[in-house]
Scaffold this motif. Structure first.
Motif, short mmCIF file in Angstrom:
data_model
loop_
_atom_site.label_atom_id
_atom_site.label_comp_id
_atom_site.label_asym_id
_atom_site.label_seq_id
_atom_site.Cartn_x
_atom_site.Cartn_y
_atom_site.Cartn_z
N VAL A 99 -4.19 -32.64 18.31
CA VAL A 99 -5.34 -31.77 18.54
C VAL A 99 -4.86 -30.33 18.36
O VAL A 99 -3.85 -29.93 18.94
CB VAL A 99 -5.92 -31.98 19.96
N PRO A 100 -5.57 -29.55 17.54
CA PRO A 100 -5.15 -28.16 17.32
C PRO A 100 -4.96 -27.42 18.65
O PRO A 100 -5.76 -27.55 19.56
CB PRO A 100 -6.32 -27.56 16.52
N GLY A 101 -3.87 -26.72 18.72
CA GLY A 101 -3.53 -25.98 19.92
C GLY A 101 -2.58 -26.76 20.81
O GLY A 101 -1.59 -26.22 21.30
N LEU A 102 -2.86 -28.04 21.02
CA LEU A 102 -1.98 -28.86 21.85
C LEU A 102 -0.64 -29.10 21.14
O LEU A 102 0.41 -29.10 21.78
CB LEU A 102 -2.64 -30.20 22.19
N ARG A 103 -0.70 -29.30 19.84
CA ARG A 103 0.54 -29.51 19.08
C ARG A 103 1.45 -28.29 19.20
O ARG A 103 2.65 -28.41 19.44
CB ARG A 103 0.22 -29.80 17.62
N GLN A 104 0.88 -27.11 19.02
CA GLN A 104 1.67 -25.89 19.10
C GLN A 104 2.26 -25.71 20.49
O GLN A 104 3.42 -25.31 20.64
CB GLN A 104 0.82 -24.67 18.71
N ALA A 105 1.47 -26.01 21.51
CA ALA A 105 1.96 -25.88 22.89
C ALA A 105 3.07 -26.89 23.16
O ALA A 105 4.10 -26.56 23.76
CB ALA A 105 0.81 -26.08 23.88
N ALA A 106 2.89 -28.14 22.71
CA ALA A 106 3.92 -29.17 22.92
C ALA A 106 5.20 -28.82 22.17
O ALA A 106 6.30 -28.98 22.70
CB ALA A 106 3.39 -30.53 22.47
N ASP A 107 5.06 -28.32 20.94
CA ASP A 107 6.25 -27.93 20.16
C ASP A 107 6.99 -26.78 20.82
O ASP A 107 8.22 -26.76 20.86
CB ASP A 107 5.85 -27.54 18.73
N LEU A 108 6.25 -25.82 21.35
CA LEU A 108 6.87 -24.68 22.03
C LEU A 108 7.60 -25.14 23.29
O LEU A 108 8.76 -24.75 23.52
CB LEU A 108 5.81 -23.64 22.39
N LEU A 109 6.97 -25.99 24.08
CA LEU A 109 7.59 -26.51 25.29
C LEU A 109 8.84 -27.33 24.93
O LEU A 109 9.90 -27.14 25.53
CB LEU A 109 6.61 -27.35 26.09
N TYR A 110 8.71 -28.22 23.96
CA TYR A 110 9.86 -29.03 23.55
C TYR A 110 11.01 -28.14 23.08
O TYR A 110 12.16 -28.34 23.47
CB TYR A 110 9.47 -30.01 22.42
N GLY A 111 10.70 -27.17 22.24
CA GLY A 111 11.73 -26.27 21.71
C GLY A 111 12.44 -25.48 22.79
O GLY A 111 13.66 -25.29 22.74
N THR A 112 11.68 -25.05 23.79
CA THR A 112 12.27 -24.30 24.89
C THR A 112 13.21 -25.18 25.71
O THR A 112 14.33 -24.78 26.03
CB THR A 112 11.17 -23.70 25.78
N VAL A 113 12.76 -26.37 26.05
CA VAL A 113 13.61 -27.29 26.81
C VAL A 113 14.85 -27.66 26.01
O VAL A 113 15.97 -27.67 26.53
CB VAL A 113 12.82 -28.55 27.24
N ALA A 114 14.68 -27.95 24.72
CA ALA A 114 15.82 -28.31 23.86
C ALA A 114 16.84 -27.17 23.79
O ALA A 114 18.05 -27.41 23.87
CB ALA A 114 15.33 -28.69 22.46
N ARG A 115 16.35 -25.97 23.67
CA ARG A 115 17.25 -24.82 23.55
C ARG A 115 18.08 -24.61 24.81
O ARG A 115 19.25 -24.24 24.75
CB ARG A 115 16.43 -23.58 23.24
N TYR A 116 17.47 -24.83 25.97
CA TYR A 116 18.15 -24.56 27.24
C TYR A 116 18.57 -25.84 27.97
O TYR A 116 18.87 -25.80 29.16
CB TYR A 116 17.24 -23.71 28.13
N ARG A 117 18.64 -26.96 27.26
CA ARG A 117 18.92 -28.24 27.90
C ARG A 117 20.24 -28.28 28.65
O ARG A 117 20.33 -28.93 29.68
CB ARG A 117 18.84 -29.38 26.88
N PHE A 118 21.25 -27.57 28.17
CA PHE A 118 22.54 -27.59 28.88
C PHE A 118 22.48 -26.79 30.17
O PHE A 118 23.17 -27.10 31.13
CB PHE A 118 23.67 -27.09 27.98
N ARG A 119 21.65 -25.78 30.20
CA ARG A 119 21.46 -25.02 31.45
C ARG A 119 20.60 -25.79 32.42
O ARG A 119 20.78 -25.72 33.63
CB ARG A 119 20.81 -23.67 31.17
N ILE A 120 19.63 -26.54 31.90
CA ILE A 120 18.71 -27.30 32.74
C ILE A 120 19.42 -28.49 33.40
O ILE A 120 19.31 -28.71 34.59
CB ILE A 120 17.49 -27.80 31.93
N ALA A 121 20.16 -29.25 32.60
CA ALA A 121 20.72 -30.52 33.09
C ALA A 121 22.24 -30.57 33.10
O ALA A 121 22.81 -31.53 33.58
CB ALA A 121 20.18 -31.67 32.25
N GLY A 122 22.87 -29.57 32.57
CA GLY A 122 24.32 -29.58 32.53
C GLY A 122 24.87 -30.35 31.34
O GLY A 122 24.13 -30.96 30.59
#
Length: 135
Positions: A99-122
């Motif tokens: 759904v337009p808008g949801l994809r962009q939000a999910a991609d942004l959230l995924y990218g942010t978590v992926a980028r900081y995954r070592f800080r989040i979970a060690g």
């Protein structure tokens, strides 16, 4: 933009970061949810794994989970999650991702978590090799 393709494995293969605790936990959940589906989960960091998939670089795998589909097409990140789980019962609900808008939000959230995954979970590197990932 041309889609990435690689050697067709004949079944779904999910490539994840085996040095990341968050990623390993997600892989275990995928195994549970996808049990019996024929999907293979492999850490891209294991020796020889990326050799089987020409065109997939460690840098690309560092940024997001990769789903190599049976025909060799590759999708990554949040879309890989949707595609992998979308074939399972109740997985169809995940297709709201498109759904337009949801994809962009999910991609942004995924990218942010992926980028900081070592800080989040060690890190989960017994030899200390993950120190280079902690930015």
């Amino acid at each position: 933009m041309k889609a990435l393709t690689t050697t067709p494995p004949g079944h779904d293969v999910i490539l994840y970061d085996g040095h990341c605790r968050l990623c390993r936990g997600a892989a275990k959940q995928f195994e549970r949810l996808l049990g019996g589906s024929g999907t293979e989960l492999r850490s891209f960091r294991d020796e020889g794994v990326l050799d089987a998939f020409p065109g997939l670089s460690p840098e690309r795998c560092e940024k997001a989970m990769q789903l190599v589909q049976p025909d060799g097409r590759v999708v990554e990140g949040a879309e890989a999650v949707v595609r992998a789980l979308g074939r399972r019962p109740l997985g169809k609900v995940l297709f709201v991702y498109y759904v337009p808008g949801l994809r962009q939000a999910a991609d942004l959230l995924y990218g942010t978590v992926a980028r900081y995954r070592f800080r989040i979970a060690g890190r989960a590197c017994p030899d200390g090799a993950c120190a280079v990932h902690f930015k």
